[in-house]
Design a protein around this motif. Structure first.
Motif, PDB file in Angstrom:
ATOM      1  N   ILE A   1       2.492  17.047  -8.722  1.00 36.27           N
ATOM      2  CA  ILE A   1       1.720  15.922  -8.168  1.00 36.27           C
ATOM      3  C   ILE A   1       2.510  14.621  -8.300  1.00 36.27           C
ATOM      4  O   ILE A   1       2.546  13.810  -7.375  1.00 36.27           O
ATOM      5  CB  ILE A   1       0.341  15.836  -8.856  1.00 36.27           C
TER       6      ILE A   1
ATOM      7  N   TYR B   1       5.090  14.533  -5.594  1.00 36.33           N
ATOM      8  CA  TYR B   1       4.594  14.181  -4.248  1.00 36.33           C
ATOM      9  C   TYR B   1       4.583  12.657  -4.097  1.00 36.33           C
ATOM     10  O   TYR B   1       4.988  12.121  -3.078  1.00 36.33           O
ATOM     11  CB  TYR B   1       3.166  14.683  -4.000  1.00 36.33           C
ATOM     12  N   ILE B   2       4.065  11.990  -5.140  1.00 37.28           N
ATOM     13  CA  ILE B   2       3.985  10.517  -5.052  1.00 37.28           C
ATOM     14  C   ILE B   2       5.397   9.939  -4.953  1.00 37.28           C
ATOM     15  O   ILE B   2       5.660   9.045  -4.148  1.00 37.28           O
ATOM     16  CB  ILE B   2       3.268   9.927  -6.279  1.00 37.28           C
TER      17      ILE B   2
ATOM     18  N   GLY C   1       6.901  10.093  -1.582  1.00 39.13           N
ATOM     19  CA  GLY C   1       6.366   9.149  -0.600  1.00 39.13           C
ATOM     20  C   GLY C   1       6.416   7.722  -1.085  1.00 39.13           C
ATOM     21  O   GLY C   1       5.653   6.882  -0.614  1.00 39.13           O
TER      22      GLY C   1
ATOM     23  N   ALA D   1       6.740  13.323   2.139  1.00 38.36           N
ATOM     24  CA  ALA D   1       5.805  13.550   1.042  1.00 38.36           C
ATOM     25  C   ALA D   1       4.664  14.447   1.492  1.00 38.36           C
ATOM     26  O   ALA D   1       4.237  15.342   0.762  1.00 38.36           O
ATOM     27  CB  ALA D   1       5.262  12.214   0.545  1.00 38.36           C
ATOM     28  N   LEU D   2       4.143  14.213   2.704  1.00 40.36           N
ATOM     29  CA  LEU D   2       3.023  15.018   3.176  1.00 40.36           C
ATOM     30  C   LEU D   2       3.423  16.482   3.319  1.00 40.36           C
ATOM     31  O   LEU D   2       2.693  17.391   2.926  1.00 40.36           O
ATOM     32  CB  LEU D   2       2.500  14.470   4.505  1.00 40.36           C
TER      33      LEU D   2
ATOM     34  N   PHE E   1       3.780  17.948  -0.018  1.00 43.90           N
ATOM     35  CA  PHE E   1       2.449  18.132  -0.594  1.00 43.90           C
ATOM     36  C   PHE E   1       1.784  19.385  -0.034  1.00 43.90           C
ATOM     37  O   PHE E   1       1.224  20.183  -0.777  1.00 43.90           O
ATOM     38  CB  PHE E   1       1.599  16.899  -0.299  1.00 43.90           C
ATOM     39  N   LEU E   2       1.831  19.551   1.292  1.00 45.95           N
ATOM     40  CA  LEU E   2       1.127  20.685   1.893  1.00 45.95           C
ATOM     41  C   LEU E   2       1.705  22.010   1.400  1.00 45.95           C
ATOM     42  O   LEU E   2       0.975  22.899   0.970  1.00 45.95           O
ATOM     43  CB  LEU E   2       1.206  20.614   3.421  1.00 45.95           C
TER      44      LEU E   2
ATOM     45  N   GLY F   1       3.481  22.459  -1.277  1.00 48.39           N
ATOM     46  CA  GLY F   1       3.290  22.555  -2.717  1.00 48.39           C
ATOM     47  C   GLY F   1       1.879  22.981  -3.083  1.00 48.39           C
ATOM     48  O   GLY F   1       1.692  23.790  -3.994  1.00 48.39           O
TER      49      GLY F   1
END
Lengths: 477, 101
Positions: free
Chosen positions: A131, A134-135, A138, A150-151, A154-155, A157
């Motif tokens: 997590i 991800y931040i 982005g 990042a998106l 994230f998806l 991940g």
């Protein structure tokens, strides 16, 4: 109760120090940030972050002899520390304190991943690092590419985390245990069941994502390309080292039994796909970061090859993976550092052609790039060569010599050696740009002191680990 | 009919597969998030059922942590969508094509 908690704190002292350091960085920025300019805030945050890492490393030092996971944590601290230096030296992003604090939180996640002995802790550490990453991917809010990277990260991940979690729930269902050691003891007496196969395949999928092994690699080129350079370096180096050490521990504690062959076939397929896809796709890349991403997929194949021997000899597999990914991590942090310095100077450093004429612009940077790229390619006497040699030697040594050619791992080692030759071609393309291609831009490059330090440490680490590997390996075996 | 463990496991697997298919098929990031949550809920359901039938509390405690982690994950995910929407004015994944060599 109190005594119990204080004991817990002393066991997790490095993580406690890192978390405290991250909070301190945020608090200091909140109090002093109003009165100072952006560069001062960045320097202060990075300095506090480095101090926290130093104290955490100090807290680890008593355990270094005889405990290889403490050595793993120390290597992770080192890689994250280099990332912090890159933030201080090359980043122009706003909110430097948050950037540093998130890097520290990610390091806490990495550190817990290496020491976790319980499925719950494994999952929490995995998610804490994911997590925060991800931040960090982005973190450049002015860039659409960063948000998109990042998106996508994230998806993929989150799907990987869901797979991992479902696999864990099946393991728990089969045994009723979440402690790894007891789980392994109960599993070893269970008969092979389809549920167990599904559980392991799901866990492998989760870790395949962390390692960026094909076919779970789709996020890697985009995340490497779009994320800010220090974040990409952390994703490439620290996250991968922590994830793979955790997978070695899982295999070592739980073991392949009772479904050795099925799982080995699955692992062999992952390895073959990663080696082929990573190295072949890297040949056609014109973007430096995408090239690094595809080469990382190829490296993931070799790492999984070493993990294949983990159930037979966990200690050796842990040492090999640590040595390999440490050298790989140093080289990739360095390579991203070079790209970051270019970006800080010209606002571009993504394409291979942006490296043209680097030798005229900054010989220091070019020599560093040479060390990093040749180490990634596995050219002696740099550490990358010995890491690869060590990996192949130990994998072949663990095979039954009478039936060598019937083992898939024997053929995979041959494939990996052949692919190393392919890899040499695309790595040399980078160096050709830096040394031979005529310069479009001849302005000398300015390199900030923290970035110089990071590059120097990474290059020195690679050279020293390559020339004197025995000093490091003695700590491991 | 007695409702047994295998019913729960079947339901959890079904939820997981529906979630996975949703993630793969749908194009709207918000709907993909919902499907991701469904995959996590599937694992949660399986853990609770296993916890009951194994007669240990570990699985049930695991679930509390999962719920917390899932909330944190969604918070970050939504923040990323907002950041992306400000730059690109879209939430559809097939319009995210900036990152190509």
């Amino acid at each position: 109760m109190n005594a119990y908690y204080s004991e817990l704190f002393s066991f997790h002292l490095p993580e406690v120090i890192l978390t405290g350091g991250a909070l301190l960085v945020l608090a200091a920025d909140l109090l002093l940030g109003k009165f100072s300019s952006e560069p001062v805030r960045r320097a202060l945050a990075a300095l506090l972050g480095m101090l926290a890492m130093g104290f955490a490393a100090e807290a680890l030092s008593p355990y270094l002899r005889g405990d290889t996971s403490a050595l793993g944590q120390l290597c992770l601290l080192g890689l994250s520390g280099l990332t912090l230096l890159l933030i201080a030296g090359t980043s122009r992003l706003r909110h430097p304190a948050e950037h540093v604090a998130l890097t520290l939180f990610a390091t806490v996640g990495f550190s817990l991943m290496v020491t976790a002995n319980n499925l719950l802790l494994v999952f929490l550490a995995f998610e804490l690092s994911s997590i925060t990453l991800y931040i960090l991917a982005g973190f450049d809010k002015s860039s659409p590419a960063s948000a998109e990277a990042a998106l996508k990260y994230f998806l993929y991940g989150s799907v990987a985390a869901a797979f991992l979690l479902f696999g864990f729930s099946l393991l728990y269902g089969l045994t009723g245990e979440i402690e790894l050691a007891e789980l392994g003891a109960k599993l070893s007496v269970l008969p092979a069941s389809p549920l167990l196969v599904i559980a392991w395949i799901m866990i492998l999928a989760g870790f395949g994502y962390k390692a960026a092994a094909a076919p779970f690699h789709l996020w890697a080129p985009d995340a490497y390309q779009g994320a800010p350079a220090p974040s990409a370096a952390l994703i490439a180096a620290g996250s991968k080292l922590a994830g793979m050490l955790l997978l070695v521990r899982l295999f070592a504690e739980i073991g392949f039994s009772p479904l050795g062959p099925a799982l080995q076939t699955a692992l062999a397929l992952l390895i073959a796909a990663s080696l082929l896809l990573g190295n072949v796709a890297a040949l056609v890349q014109s973007n430096f970061r995408r090239l690094l991403a595809y080469s990382a997929i190829g490296h993931a194949g070799i790492v999984l090859l070493m993990i294949g021997i983990a159930p037979a000899d966990p200690q050796m597999a842990f040492g090999d993976v640590l040595y390999y990914l440490l050298t790989y991590g140093l080289a990739s942090v360095g390579a991203f550092g070079v790209a970051a310095v270019l970006e800080a100077n010209d606002a571009r450093g993504q394409k291979l052609s942006d490296f043209a004429g680097l030798w005229q612009r900054s010989p220091f940077l070019t020599i560093c790039l040479l060390v990093f790229i040749l180490s990634l390619a596995g050219v002696p006497p740099l550490a990358g060569f010995f890491a690869k040699f060590n990996a192949f030697y130990d994998v072949l040594g663990s095979l039954d010599s009478a039936a060598l050619t019937s083992s898939p791992f024997f053929w995979l080692v041959l494939l990996a050696i052949a692919m190393s030759a392919v890899a040499l071609y695309y790595y040399l393309q980078v160096l050709k740009q830096a040394f031979i291609a005529p310069a479009e831009e001849t302005r000398p490059l300015r390199i900030a002191l923290p970035a110089t330090t990071a590059l120097l440490f990474a290059a020195a680490g690679i050279v020293l680990l390559g020339i004197f590997p025995e000093h490091f390996l003695r700590l491991l075996f | 009919m007695e409702i047994g463990l295998h019913h729960f496991v079947t339901l959890a697997s079904l939820l997981f597969v529906i979630g996975l298919v949703g993630v793969l098929v749908r194009r709207n990031t918000l709907v993909i998030y919902m499907c991701l949550e469904m995959m996590l809920s599937a694992a949660t359901l399986a853990l609770v059922a296993f916890s009951r039938y194994n007669n240990t509390m570990d699985g049930a405690i695991f679930v509390f942590f999962i719920i917390t982690v899932a909330a944190a994950e969604v918070a970050v995910g939504l923040a990323l969508i907002v950041a992306l929407f400000r730059r690109r004015e879209t939430v559809m994944v097939d319009e995210l094509k900036e990152l190509k060599h």
